[in-house]
Scaffold this motif. Structure first.
Motif: not given
Length: 267
Positions: A227-232, A234-241, A253-258
């Protein structure tokens, strides 16, 4: 056309029943059909929240039309569109967006869900009975990755199955959802909490991605890829649960920038 829009908020249109068929004051239809030339509106025209559009069939629902439950242009969040039945066919359009608020929710709530590879239509029409015929047969909700990606830009999405949710092997290895920051995508297997219902990605090399929206996945057991929720931009990504309530849990791999990423097993 059914139009329950209002200046200060959308109204409600109950087609075949109320939310999840649970309102005993509203008689539920066994089968509900919304054709391609049908448009449903529950918009807030000036300010306020979008309304509620329910499309429910106890046994089957076919939805080929368009549903709009948008927040007001001055302020207000989008509303709710539910398209549900034990057996479900969907090849339509849904918009619960909000110019100055948060997007609303599109809820699919069948028995089983399979997300197929490719952009072509994957509706269940060939396997559901003809409208008006008796119950029985295949009640799996089949939808293509392309169809899901197409509607993801204009609404939050909640996919709830009382049994299983399966994502087939994707040739491009990507379920590329356009849902943005502050919004959500939810996959819930075993939605009735009876201990039978798994979330499975058949190729663990595949990735579910959003444009910053948070992602939540629940099931009795969970076997999945990335899962990758990295925002467009350069914005912060959403949480992953990710949660397995009783059975096994296998996560890539769980990727969430910010953002935060949590995977757990309650069993």
């Amino acid at each position: 056309t059914v139009d329950v829009s209002g200046a200060d908020g959308g109204g409600q249109a109950l087609i075949g029943g109320d939310y999840q068929g649970k309102n005993n004051k509203i008689r539920n239809a066994s089968q509900t059909y919304v054709g391609r030339d049908v448009s449903l509106f529950a918009d807030a025209l000036i300010a306020g929240e979008g309304g509620k559009l329910i499309n429910w069939g106890n046994d089957y629902t076919w939805f080929y039309g368009s549903a709009f439950s948008r927040g007001g242009p001055q302020s207000g969040d989008g509303g709710l569109v539910e398209i549900s039945g034990k057996g479900l066919a969907f090849d339509g359009a849904v918009d619960t967006s909000a110019l100055n608020g948060n997007a609303g929710m599109l809820l699919f709530d069948p028995r089983d869900i399979v997300i197929h590879d490719g952009a072509g239509p994957q509706d269940d029409d060939g396997r559901l009975p003809a409208f008006g015929e008796g119950v029985g047969g295949n009640v799996t909700f089949n939808i293509s990755e392309g169809a899901l990606e197409a509607i993801s830009a204009t609404t939050d999405i909640s996919l709830q199955a009382t049994r299983d949710i399966t994502i087939n092997d994707l040739a491009d290895n990507l379920l590329d959802l356009q849902t943005g920051g502050g919004n959500s995508v939810t996959f819930t297997a075993d939605a009735n909490d009876n201990g039978t219902g798994s979330f499975t990605m058949n190729d663990i090399a595949d990735t579910i991605s959003t444009q910053g929206a948070r992602v939540q996945i629940n099931g009795t057991s969970v076997t999945m890829g990335n899962i990758n929720t990295t925002g467009a931009d350069g914005r912060n990504g959403g949480n992953i649960a990710v949660t397995a309530s009783e059975g096994s849990l296998s996560v890539g791999a769980l990727t969430s920038s910010g953002g935060a990423a949590i995977a757990g097993n309650n069993g």
